[in-house]
Design a protein around this motif. Structure first.
Motif, PDB file in Angstrom:
ATOM      1  N   ALA A  78       0.827  -1.208   0.000  1.00  0.00           N
ATOM      2  CA  ALA A  78       0.000   0.000   0.000  1.00  0.00           C
ATOM      3  C   ALA A  78       0.857   1.252   0.000  1.00  0.00           C
ATOM      4  CB  ALA A  78      -0.924  -0.005   1.219  1.00  0.00           C
ATOM      5  N   ARG A  79       1.925   1.221   0.781  1.00  0.00           N
ATOM      6  CA  ARG A  79       2.838   2.373   0.816  1.00  0.00           C
ATOM      7  C   ARG A  79       3.499   2.592  -0.544  1.00  0.00           C
ATOM      8  NH1 ARG A  79       4.604   3.716   6.049  1.00  0.00           N
ATOM      9  NH2 ARG A  79       2.843   3.405   7.480  1.00  0.00           N
ATOM     10  N   SER A  80       3.780   1.488  -1.239  1.00  0.00           N
ATOM     11  CA  SER A  80       4.477   1.598  -2.523  1.00  0.00           C
ATOM     12  C   SER A  80       3.623   2.258  -3.603  1.00  0.00           C
ATOM     13  CB  SER A  80       4.937   0.212  -3.004  1.00  0.00           C
ATOM     14  OG  SER A  80       3.823  -0.577  -3.365  1.00  0.00           O
ATOM     15  N   ILE A  81       2.301   2.239  -3.417  1.00  0.00           N
ATOM     16  CA  ILE A  81       1.432   2.897  -4.400  1.00  0.00           C
ATOM     17  C   ILE A  81       0.959   4.270  -3.912  1.00  0.00           C
ATOM     18  CG2 ILE A  81       0.682   0.725  -5.429  1.00  0.00           C
ATOM     19  CD1 ILE A  81      -1.937   0.989  -3.866  1.00  0.00           C
ATOM     20  N   GLY A  82       1.599   4.754  -2.849  1.00  0.00           N
ATOM     21  CA  GLY A  82       1.354   6.125  -2.418  1.00  0.00           C
ATOM     22  C   GLY A  82       0.411   6.304  -1.249  1.00  0.00           C
ATOM     23  N   PHE A  83      -0.032   5.230  -0.620  1.00  0.00           N
ATOM     24  CA  PHE A  83      -0.904   5.363   0.541  1.00  0.00           C
ATOM     25  C   PHE A  83      -0.090   5.832   1.743  1.00  0.00           C
ATOM     26  CE2 PHE A  83      -4.803   2.433  -0.261  1.00  0.00           C
ATOM     27  CZ  PHE A  83      -5.023   3.080  -1.473  1.00  0.00           C
ATOM     28  N   GLY A  84      -0.677   6.732   2.526  1.00  0.00           N
ATOM     29  CA  GLY A  84      -0.071   7.132   3.788  1.00  0.00           C
ATOM     30  C   GLY A  84      -0.404   6.113   4.866  1.00  0.00           C
ATOM     31  N   ARG A  85       0.056   6.394   6.071  1.00  0.00           N
ATOM     32  CA  ARG A  85      -0.126   5.446   7.171  1.00  0.00           C
ATOM     33  C   ARG A  85      -1.603   5.199   7.469  1.00  0.00           C
ATOM     34  NH1 ARG A  85       2.513   6.123  13.229  1.00  0.00           N
ATOM     35  NH2 ARG A  85       1.959   4.045  14.004  1.00  0.00           N
ATOM     36  N   TRP A  86      -2.369   6.289   7.583  1.00  0.00           N
ATOM     37  CA  TRP A  86      -3.773   6.143   7.943  1.00  0.00           C
ATOM     38  C   TRP A  86      -4.597   5.588   6.786  1.00  0.00           C
ATOM     39  CZ3 TRP A  86      -4.400   5.795  12.780  1.00  0.00           C
ATOM     40  CH2 TRP A  86      -3.585   6.534  13.650  1.00  0.00           C
ATOM     41  N   GLN A  87      -4.237   5.937   5.556  1.00  0.00           N
ATOM     42  CA  GLN A  87      -4.918   5.345   4.406  1.00  0.00           C
ATOM     43  C   GLN A  87      -4.668   3.842   4.342  1.00  0.00           C
ATOM     44  OE1 GLN A  87      -3.207   7.984   1.358  1.00  0.00           O
ATOM     45  NE2 GLN A  87      -5.300   8.502   0.741  1.00  0.00           N
ATOM     46  N   THR A  88      -3.458   3.437   4.649  1.00  0.00           N
ATOM     47  CA  THR A  88      -3.122   2.012   4.664  1.00  0.00           C
ATOM     48  C   THR A  88      -3.950   1.271   5.708  1.00  0.00           C
ATOM     49  OG1 THR A  88      -0.859   2.490   3.951  1.00  0.00           O
ATOM     50  CG2 THR A  88      -1.259   0.347   4.962  1.00  0.00           C
ATOM     51  N   LEU A  89      -4.078   1.877   6.884  1.00  0.00           N
ATOM     52  CA  LEU A  89      -4.891   1.262   7.931  1.00  0.00           C
ATOM     53  C   LEU A  89      -6.357   1.181   7.509  1.00  0.00           C
ATOM     54  CD1 LEU A  89      -3.502   2.860  11.226  1.00  0.00           C
ATOM     55  CD2 LEU A  89      -3.534   0.427  10.638  1.00  0.00           C
ATOM     56  N   ARG A  90      -6.856   2.269   6.962  1.00  0.00           N
ATOM     57  CA  ARG A  90      -8.287   2.347   6.642  1.00  0.00           C
ATOM     58  C   ARG A  90      -8.678   1.424   5.495  1.00  0.00           C
ATOM     59  NH1 ARG A  90     -11.602   7.838   4.781  1.00  0.00           N
ATOM     60  NH2 ARG A  90     -13.611   6.789   4.440  1.00  0.00           N
ATOM     61  N   TYR A  91      -7.875   1.396   4.458  1.00  0.00           N
ATOM     62  CA  TYR A  91      -8.285   0.692   3.241  1.00  0.00           C
ATOM     63  C   TYR A  91      -7.673  -0.703   3.088  1.00  0.00           C
ATOM     64  CZ  TYR A  91     -10.038   5.260   1.814  1.00  0.00           C
ATOM     65  OH  TYR A  91     -10.719   6.448   1.747  1.00  0.00           O
ATOM     66  N   VAL A  92      -6.606  -0.992   3.822  1.00  0.00           N
ATOM     67  CA  VAL A  92      -5.918  -2.265   3.632  1.00  0.00           C
ATOM     68  C   VAL A  92      -5.906  -3.118   4.902  1.00  0.00           C
ATOM     69  CG1 VAL A  92      -3.748  -3.380   2.972  1.00  0.00           C
ATOM     70  CG2 VAL A  92      -4.466  -1.257   1.836  1.00  0.00           C
ATOM     71  N   VAL A  93      -5.347  -2.581   5.977  1.00  0.00           N
ATOM     72  CA  VAL A  93      -5.108  -3.384   7.172  1.00  0.00           C
ATOM     73  C   VAL A  93      -6.399  -3.681   7.941  1.00  0.00           C
ATOM     74  CG1 VAL A  93      -3.906  -3.488   9.381  1.00  0.00           C
ATOM     75  CG2 VAL A  93      -2.749  -2.535   7.373  1.00  0.00           C
ATOM     76  N   VAL A  94      -7.151  -2.628   8.285  1.00  0.00           N
ATOM     77  CA  VAL A  94      -8.356  -2.830   9.096  1.00  0.00           C
ATOM     78  C   VAL A  94      -9.393  -3.705   8.390  1.00  0.00           C
ATOM     79  CG1 VAL A  94     -10.327  -1.671  10.163  1.00  0.00           C
ATOM     80  CG2 VAL A  94      -8.025  -0.777  10.519  1.00  0.00           C
ATOM     81  N   PRO A  95      -9.697  -3.483   7.090  1.00  0.00           N
ATOM     82  CA  PRO A  95     -10.659  -4.386   6.433  1.00  0.00           C
ATOM     83  C   PRO A  95     -10.245  -5.858   6.488  1.00  0.00           C
ATOM     84  CG  PRO A  95     -10.331  -2.425   5.105  1.00  0.00           C
ATOM     85  CD  PRO A  95      -9.314  -2.371   6.205  1.00  0.00           C
TER      86      PRO A  95
END
Length: 219
Positions: free
Chosen positions: A123-140
């Protein structure tokens, strides 16, 4: 010796159905609160600064270590002394929601930690920040992985909702108690209330089963 007479229940059908309705409202509202508050607590414990994380940990520890009934009394009767007069329904939802939020948070925290770190790196490699990564990738992914134990907490919440009768909410047990006070037939009304709880539990279990199937398909 008096025999059982379930015909005494029929005149109180409307009262009992009203109790069922408020049980559903209370359980649904508390479940939603416990789910989203659980996510926030889990994220705070794992990622928030110490000034936030430690109070949340203390809050979770206190709510896990004390009875739900005591928590309901503190919210409904205790907060009035410091100027917070919460209506009975609001106190019931808040008490149940926070009580089960800490258990959901514990489950979700483990689920978040178990997500493959490569997911976050991708997620970080495609430009997601920390909170975006949590919201859209990790938490789901954590929610999908922990759906069964969270579902078990929701079933427990439904059963524990009967405790709010002590602060005057007209849910199912409270409705049964009102009928008993007029008829003096406790066995018939408590058995009827138990049967209605069992039906609600079956409906909830079926709903959770369908959600889990959809979760499995989406993986």
């Amino acid at each position: 010796m008096q025999g059982l007479d379930f015909s005494t229940v029929l005149p109180y059908t409307d009262l009992l159905l009203k109790g069922v309705w408020w049980t559903v409202v209370l359980t649904t509202s508390s479940a939603v609160l416990s789910f989203f508050a659980g996510i926030l607590f889990a994220i705070a414990v794992l990622y928030a600064p110490a000034v936030v994380a430690y109070p949340v940990r203390l809050f979770m520890w206190l709510f896990m270590g004390t009875p739900l009934l005591l928590q309901l009394f503190l919210i409904y009767f205790g907060l009035v002394q410091i100027g917070l007069d919460i209506p009975a329904l609001g106190a019931g939802i808040l008490g149940l929601g926070l009580h089960f939020a800490v258990y959901n948070a514990d489950v979700l925290r483990a689920g978040i930690v178990a997500v493959d770190p490569g997911q976050s790196e991708g997620a970080r490699s495609i430009g997601f920040g920390r909170w975006q990564t949590l919201r859209y990738v990790v938490v789901p992914q954590a929610v999908r992985n922990t759906a069964p134990p969270i579902g078990s907490n929701m079933i427990a919440l439904l059963k524990e909702s009967s405790l709010v009768s002590v602060i005057g909410i007209a849910e199912l047990v409270h409705a049964a108690q009102l009928a008993i006070s007029e008829t003096f037939r406790p066995f018939e009304f408590y058995i009827t209330a138990a049967a209605l709880y069992y039906l609600l539990n079956l409906v909830l279990e079926e709903g959770l089963r369908r959600i889990e199937k959809k979760v499995e398909v989406s993986r």
